[in-house]
Design a protein around this motif. Structure first.
Motif, PDB file in Angstrom:
ATOM      1  N   ARG A   1       0.806  -1.221   0.000  1.00  0.00           N
ATOM      2  CA  ARG A   1       0.000   0.000   0.000  1.00  0.00           C
ATOM      3  C   ARG A   1       0.844   1.279   0.000  1.00  0.00           C
ATOM      4  NH1 ARG A   1      -2.772  -3.935   2.477  1.00  0.00           N
ATOM      5  NH2 ARG A   1      -5.051  -4.030   2.197  1.00  0.00           N
ATOM      6  N   ARG A   2       2.146   1.133   0.151  1.00  0.00           N
ATOM      7  CA  ARG A   2       3.014   2.309   0.182  1.00  0.00           C
ATOM      8  C   ARG A   2       3.229   2.841  -1.235  1.00  0.00           C
ATOM      9  NH1 ARG A   2       8.177   0.407   3.759  1.00  0.00           N
ATOM     10  NH2 ARG A   2       7.086  -0.172   5.675  1.00  0.00           N
ATOM     11  N   LYS A   3       3.014   4.107  -1.408  1.00  0.00           N
ATOM     12  CA  LYS A   3       3.325   4.735  -2.688  1.00  0.00           C
ATOM     13  C   LYS A   3       4.807   5.120  -2.704  1.00  0.00           C
ATOM     14  CE  LYS A   3      -1.418   6.087  -3.584  1.00  0.00           C
ATOM     15  NZ  LYS A   3      -2.379   7.167  -3.943  1.00  0.00           N
ATOM     16  N   PRO A   4       5.331   5.463  -3.867  1.00  0.00           N
ATOM     17  CA  PRO A   4       6.787   5.645  -3.974  1.00  0.00           C
ATOM     18  C   PRO A   4       7.389   6.669  -3.029  1.00  0.00           C
ATOM     19  CG  PRO A   4       5.804   5.491  -6.159  1.00  0.00           C
ATOM     20  CD  PRO A   4       4.671   5.554  -5.184  1.00  0.00           C
ATOM     21  N   ASN A   5       6.605   7.648  -2.605  1.00  0.00           N
ATOM     22  CA  ASN A   5       7.160   8.682  -1.731  1.00  0.00           C
ATOM     23  C   ASN A   5       6.633   8.580  -0.299  1.00  0.00           C
ATOM     24  OD1 ASN A   5       9.046  10.868  -1.853  1.00  0.00           O
ATOM     25  ND2 ASN A   5       7.368  12.280  -1.423  1.00  0.00           N
ATOM     26  N   ASP A   6       6.084   7.440   0.080  1.00  0.00           N
ATOM     27  CA  ASP A   6       5.546   7.253   1.424  1.00  0.00           C
ATOM     28  C   ASP A   6       6.652   7.471   2.463  1.00  0.00           C
ATOM     29  OD1 ASP A   6       4.698   5.847   3.927  1.00  0.00           O
ATOM     30  OD2 ASP A   6       2.963   5.299   2.709  1.00  0.00           O
ATOM     31  N   PRO A   7       6.378   8.221   3.537  1.00  0.00           N
ATOM     32  CA  PRO A   7       7.404   8.463   4.571  1.00  0.00           C
ATOM     33  C   PRO A   7       7.966   7.179   5.172  1.00  0.00           C
ATOM     34  CG  PRO A   7       5.538   9.951   4.867  1.00  0.00           C
ATOM     35  CD  PRO A   7       5.133   8.971   3.795  1.00  0.00           C
ATOM     36  N   ALA A   8       7.197   6.077   5.139  1.00  0.00           N
ATOM     37  CA  ALA A   8       7.671   4.831   5.744  1.00  0.00           C
ATOM     38  C   ALA A   8       8.938   4.318   5.065  1.00  0.00           C
ATOM     39  CB  ALA A   8       6.572   3.768   5.686  1.00  0.00           C
ATOM     40  N   TRP A   9       9.124   4.619   3.771  1.00  0.00           N
ATOM     41  CA  TRP A   9      10.338   4.183   3.080  1.00  0.00           C
ATOM     42  C   TRP A   9      11.583   4.833   3.672  1.00  0.00           C
ATOM     43  CZ3 TRP A   9       9.505   0.035   0.475  1.00  0.00           C
ATOM     44  CH2 TRP A   9       8.365  -0.142  -0.310  1.00  0.00           C
ATOM     45  N   PHE A  10      11.398   5.944   4.350  1.00  0.00           N
ATOM     46  CA  PHE A  10      12.536   6.701   4.855  1.00  0.00           C
ATOM     47  C   PHE A  10      12.768   6.464   6.345  1.00  0.00           C
ATOM     48  CE2 PHE A  10      10.775   8.695   1.144  1.00  0.00           C
ATOM     49  CZ  PHE A  10      11.886   9.018   0.383  1.00  0.00           C
ATOM     50  N   GLU A  11      12.061   5.488   6.914  1.00  0.00           N
ATOM     51  CA  GLU A  11      12.166   5.228   8.349  1.00  0.00           C
ATOM     52  C   GLU A  11      12.843   3.899   8.665  1.00  0.00           C
ATOM     53  OE1 GLU A  11       8.120   5.380   9.596  1.00  0.00           O
ATOM     54  OE2 GLU A  11       7.906   7.560   9.274  1.00  0.00           O
ATOM     55  N   GLY A  12      13.070   3.057   7.674  1.00  0.00           N
ATOM     56  CA  GLY A  12      13.628   1.735   7.924  1.00  0.00           C
ATOM     57  C   GLY A  12      15.111   1.664   7.625  1.00  0.00           C
ATOM     58  N   GLY A  13      15.514   0.575   6.957  1.00  0.00           N
ATOM     59  CA  GLY A  13      16.931   0.308   6.737  1.00  0.00           C
ATOM     60  C   GLY A  13      17.439   0.682   5.369  1.00  0.00           C
ATOM     61  N   LEU A  14      16.674   1.433   4.577  1.00  0.00           N
ATOM     62  CA  LEU A  14      17.120   1.816   3.245  1.00  0.00           C
ATOM     63  C   LEU A  14      18.137   2.953   3.304  1.00  0.00           C
ATOM     64  CD1 LEU A  14      13.768   1.807   1.234  1.00  0.00           C
ATOM     65  CD2 LEU A  14      15.655   0.185   0.993  1.00  0.00           C
ATOM     66  N   TYR A  15      19.084   2.913   2.371  1.00  0.00           N
ATOM     67  CA  TYR A  15      20.013   4.016   2.210  1.00  0.00           C
ATOM     68  C   TYR A  15      19.425   5.025   1.220  1.00  0.00           C
ATOM     69  CZ  TYR A  15      23.909   6.812   0.594  1.00  0.00           C
ATOM     70  OH  TYR A  15      24.697   7.873   0.256  1.00  0.00           O
ATOM     71  N   HIS A  16      19.469   6.292   1.559  1.00  0.00           N
ATOM     72  CA  HIS A  16      19.060   7.368   0.666  1.00  0.00           C
ATOM     73  C   HIS A  16      20.239   8.326   0.470  1.00  0.00           C
ATOM     74  CE1 HIS A  16      14.864   6.093   1.029  1.00  0.00           C
ATOM     75  NE2 HIS A  16      15.116   5.925   2.316  1.00  0.00           N
ATOM     76  N   ASP A  17      20.266   8.985  -0.662  1.00  0.00           N
ATOM     77  CA  ASP A  17      21.449   9.793  -0.980  1.00  0.00           C
ATOM     78  C   ASP A  17      21.541  11.083  -0.169  1.00  0.00           C
ATOM     79  OD1 ASP A  17      19.513  11.313  -2.254  1.00  0.00           O
ATOM     80  OD2 ASP A  17      20.159  10.775  -4.275  1.00  0.00           O
ATOM     81  N   THR A  18      20.653  11.264   0.781  1.00  0.00           N
ATOM     82  CA  THR A  18      20.806  12.343   1.761  1.00  0.00           C
ATOM     83  C   THR A  18      21.721  11.924   2.915  1.00  0.00           C
ATOM     84  OG1 THR A  18      18.785  11.571   2.846  1.00  0.00           O
ATOM     85  CG2 THR A  18      18.565  13.368   1.240  1.00  0.00           C
ATOM     86  N   MET A  19      22.072  10.642   2.967  1.00  0.00           N
ATOM     87  CA  MET A  19      22.925  10.128   4.034  1.00  0.00           C
ATOM     88  C   MET A  19      24.397  10.269   3.638  1.00  0.00           C
ATOM     89  SD  MET A  19      20.911   6.577   4.905  1.00  0.00           S
ATOM     90  CE  MET A  19      19.227   6.535   5.516  1.00  0.00           C
ATOM     91  N   ASP A  20      25.228  10.498   4.636  1.00  0.00           N
ATOM     92  CA  ASP A  20      26.664  10.649   4.414  1.00  0.00           C
ATOM     93  C   ASP A  20      27.324   9.293   4.630  1.00  0.00           C
ATOM     94  OD1 ASP A  20      29.180  11.609   4.013  1.00  0.00           O
ATOM     95  OD2 ASP A  20      29.328  12.680   5.916  1.00  0.00           O
ATOM     96  N   LEU A  21      27.840   8.683   3.569  1.00  0.00           N
ATOM     97  CA  LEU A  21      28.461   7.370   3.644  1.00  0.00           C
ATOM     98  C   LEU A  21      29.950   7.513   3.355  1.00  0.00           C
ATOM     99  CD1 LEU A  21      28.243   4.302   3.934  1.00  0.00           C
ATOM    100  CD2 LEU A  21      27.573   4.185   1.536  1.00  0.00           C
ATOM    101  N   LYS A  22      30.781   7.240   4.350  1.00  0.00           N
ATOM    102  CA  LYS A  22      32.223   7.458   4.242  1.00  0.00           C
ATOM    103  C   LYS A  22      33.015   6.157   4.125  1.00  0.00           C
ATOM    104  CE  LYS A  22      31.705  11.424   7.367  1.00  0.00           C
ATOM    105  NZ  LYS A  22      32.125  11.977   8.682  1.00  0.00           N
ATOM    106  N   VAL A  23      32.404   5.013   4.345  1.00  0.00           N
ATOM    107  CA  VAL A  23      33.133   3.755   4.402  1.00  0.00           C
ATOM    108  C   VAL A  23      33.709   3.421   3.021  1.00  0.00           C
ATOM    109  CG1 VAL A  23      32.986   1.296   4.937  1.00  0.00           C
ATOM    110  CG2 VAL A  23      31.609   2.942   6.228  1.00  0.00           C
ATOM    111  N   PRO A  24      34.991   3.074   2.924  1.00  0.00           N
ATOM    112  CA  PRO A  24      35.544   2.633   1.643  1.00  0.00           C
ATOM    113  C   PRO A  24      34.756   1.443   1.096  1.00  0.00           C
ATOM    114  CG  PRO A  24      37.307   3.053   3.209  1.00  0.00           C
ATOM    115  CD  PRO A  24      36.019   3.133   3.984  1.00  0.00           C
ATOM    116  N   GLY A  25      34.375   1.515  -0.191  1.00  0.00           N
ATOM    117  CA  GLY A  25      33.501   0.497  -0.763  1.00  0.00           C
ATOM    118  C   GLY A  25      34.045  -0.109  -2.039  1.00  0.00           C
ATOM    119  N   PHE A  26      33.942  -1.425  -2.137  1.00  0.00           N
ATOM    120  CA  PHE A  26      34.277  -2.181  -3.350  1.00  0.00           C
ATOM    121  C   PHE A  26      32.961  -2.796  -3.811  1.00  0.00           C
ATOM    122  CE2 PHE A  26      37.375  -5.626  -5.115  1.00  0.00           C
ATOM    123  CZ  PHE A  26      37.252  -5.079  -6.381  1.00  0.00           C
ATOM    124  N   TRP A  27      32.350  -2.215  -4.849  1.00  0.00           N
ATOM    125  CA  TRP A  27      30.972  -2.472  -5.234  1.00  0.00           C
ATOM    126  C   TRP A  27      30.906  -3.428  -6.418  1.00  0.00           C
ATOM    127  CZ3 TRP A  27      27.687   0.104  -1.934  1.00  0.00           C
ATOM    128  CH2 TRP A  27      28.251   1.148  -1.194  1.00  0.00           C
TER     129      TRP A  27
END
Length: 625
Positions: free
Chosen positions: A272-298
């Motif tokens: 029932r969640r639409k693409p911009n539902d606030p619930a998407w921003f309350e769990g374990g998802l990463y969003h590009d507003t977050m500062d991620l500093k850990v060295p990454g091998f993707w």
């Protein structure tokens, strides 16, 4: 074990396929006992008192060692005749041989871990607390690297953004399920694409979610008790077999799990969640507003469901992270989590892409040695910033950026005589169409959608087989528009993001538009490279819904596609446009309603315009050879 058509794809995801197979190491557990201290069912405490079941394998040494940590929702402790038979042991053995402790842990609410599980809703503090517990162990040197594929990777980014001082490096693979919003993508962990539900989670949740009435270990059970009973009960459910090809046809889609007799509480919330539902921003998802500093091998795959947002995240970190120079990327020509299944003749779907092997293990451990052991090795000197496999030329290539610096965006306009649903009539060319060029029209009936044929997929069981398949027969359908270039006079590489702008109209309030990028061979075979979709109501963003009016023409920018393919001399570049790709994506019932709670659709008469005023086009990142 799961007894359903999902088994094969789940196997890819459950185990990280870049280590030696267990079948080649039948004595793997015996070897571990000779060189490692093995601690099973260590109940690691979280800040709220919940304990998470953890197995630890560490070298028999008095020296402090770094840790490779894998946290997973999957079962890693299957026993048979007293001997562990999972690839976990093989991974642990390799890590211990190389001087690492290997720690694997179940998420809360999974198997022997306490608490309640919620996909993408597990507290981020669980990861942080696990880091704190591990760094304080007497045998730990305080450096932790995270490793895993798919759901064993998706948690790493958001937890990494918490910036725990011991989280020294990460190796996320096929990690799109943990990416919420990044750049042009707002897929919310692969739930959506262009505002359309991707049905992979509808089948995945059936196969993995444990019932609320599952057997539970009594609170306070000792480690000794847990080790003993784990020999007899692994707590893995035996789900009744489900034909996903049929199950995903059910309407309304909000009742799919109910119709399969699956556990549905988490699904009921998410559907029932639409693409911009606030619930998407309350769990374990990463969003590009977050500062991620850990060295990454993707690690990313061309035929994976989330190749676009995965690469977009890498680019975001290369531009914005404090540690932008400590980010590296590999893009393989494989399906989801199938990196090491590449062989000297790698076949993806029906198409051979040649020798696609890469020394994954060597590179991963060189990366960990650099960050977890502090070794002054040559990883950065030897490892290209971006390693990508180009199909068609069937070769690994290197670049400092993605797309490669030499890629130039080249515009191809759609054109036809108004009948592009007859193969051969629609064209792609650099010439802009004239003012009087007629639109192409087709009828989209949601009760007779275009069936998915291959593609960039994951986890849909027998409903969709991923990879490249010849599209010729399907292109004869009257609800598919086909636009093709003339045979190429010289070969050209397309490497990067493909941008699409369509001018569309319809006689319904809302509908979808799909696109596929295709490599047409001289013998007529037409192999798909990537695909995307866009729901028209979200054409101006996912924070509002704008419905269509009959007779009005709307500009529609589809979410970007991504690939690296060499179109050889004599080949042609083709796109297909339609309004469905099912069951890869949920059907739009065209009513303008919620869609998730509807079971009756209406037929849409849709048009794609290509005139001087409304010139539909694609932009291809072309690298001339």
């Amino acid at each position: 074990m799961i007894k359903s058509s999902l088994l094969t794809l789940f196997t890819f995801t459950v185990f990280f396929l870049y280590f030696p197979s267990v079948s080649a190491q039948n004595d793997v557990f015996q070897q571990l006992e000779e060189i490692a201290v093995v601690e099973e069912k260590v109940m690691m405490p979280m800040r709220d008192g919940v304990r998470l079941a953890t197995d630890i394998y560490r070298p028999k040494t008095d020296k402090k060692v770094p840790i490779i940590f894998s946290r997973t929702p999957y079962n890693f402790a299957t026993w048979q005749d007293g001997e562990q038979k999972t690839r976990t042991a093989a991974q642990a053995l390799e890590a211990v041989k190389r001087g690492y402790a290997y720690v694997v842990q179940n998420e809360r609410g999974r198997y022997f871990s306490e608490g309640e599980w919620d996909i993408l809703g597990v507290p981020l503090t669980d990861g942080y607390d696990a880091f704190s517990w591990m760094k304080d162990q007497s045998w730990s040197n305080g450096k932790i690297g995270t490793l895993g594929c798919s759901s064993t990777a998706e948690w790493q980014m958001a937890v990494g953004a918490l910036d725990h001082p011991s989280h020294a490096a990460m190796v996320p693979q096929a990690y799109g399920a943990g990416v919420g919003t990044v750049g042009d993508f707002q897929e919310q962990g692969n739930w959506y694409r262009g505002g359309v539900e991707q049905l992979l989670f509808f089948s995945w949740l059936y196969g993995v979610e444990h019932d609320k009435f599952k057997p539970r270990i009594p609170e306070g059970a000792t480690q000794e008790d847990l080790i003993r009973i784990s020999r007899f009960y692994d707590l893995a459910p035996e789900n009744p077999p489900v034909d996903m090809a049929e199950a995903l046809k059910h309407l309304p889609i909000q009742d799919m799990l109910k119709n399969m007799h699956g556990k549905k509480e988490i699904f009921d919330k998410m559907v029932r969640r639409k693409p911009n539902d606030p619930a998407w921003f309350e769990g374990g998802l990463y969003h590009d507003t977050m500062d991620l500093k850990v060295p990454g091998f993707w690690f990313v795959s061309w035929y994976d469901v989330s190749v676009g947002p995965n690469i977009a995240l890498f680019n975001h970190l290369r531009k914005n992270s404090e540690n932008k120079d400590d980010q590296y990327l590999v893009i393989a020509p494989t399906l989801h989590c199938a990196f090491t299944r590449a062989t000297e003749n790698t076949v993806v779907g029906e198409l051979s892409v040649g020798d696609a092997r890469l020394n994954y293990e060597e590179q991963i451990y060189s990366w960990f040695d650099l960050w977890l052991k502090g070794e002054k090795n040559d990883f950065k000197e030897k490892t290209p910033r971006v390693q990508y496999f180009t199909m068609g030329s069937n070769e690994w290539q290197a670049a400092e950026t993605w797309p490669p610096a030499k890629a130039k965006m080249t515009t191809y306009y759609l054109n036809s005589n108004g009948n592009a649903n007859v193969p051969g009539n629609g064209t792609l060319s650099s010439k802009k169409p004239g003012n009087q060029s007629p639109a192409d029209s087709f009828t989209y009936d949601p009760m007779n959608p275009v069936p998915s044929l291959g593609g960039n997929v994951c986890c849909t069981g027998n409903a969709v087989q991923g990879g490249a398949f010849d599209q010729q027969e399907q292109e004869k359908r009257e609800d598919i528009l086909v636009y093709t270039t003339e045979p190429l006079k010289e070969g050209v590489e397309v490497s990067g993001f493909i941008e699409t702008t369509l001018y569309v109209s319809s006689d319904v309030k809302d509908t979808d538009f799909t696109i596929k990028l295709i490599d047409v061979h001289p013998d007529g075979k037409a192999f798909n490279l990537n695909e995307t979709i866009q729901r028209v109501r979200y054409r101006e963003g996912y924070d509002k819904e704008l419905f269509m009016e009959e007779g009005q023409v709307y500009e529609l920018k589809l979410s970007p596609m991504s690939t690296s393919n060499y179109f050889k001399k004599g080949h042609s570049i083709r796109i297909e446009i339609s309004s469905s790709n099912f069951p890869r994506f949920a059907r739009n019932l065209n009513t303008g309603g919620n869609n998730f709670d509807e079971k009756e659709g209406v037929i849409a008469n849709n048009k794609v315009h290509h005139s001087g005023k409304h010139a539909s086009f694609i932009k291809l990142p072309m690298v001339k050879k």
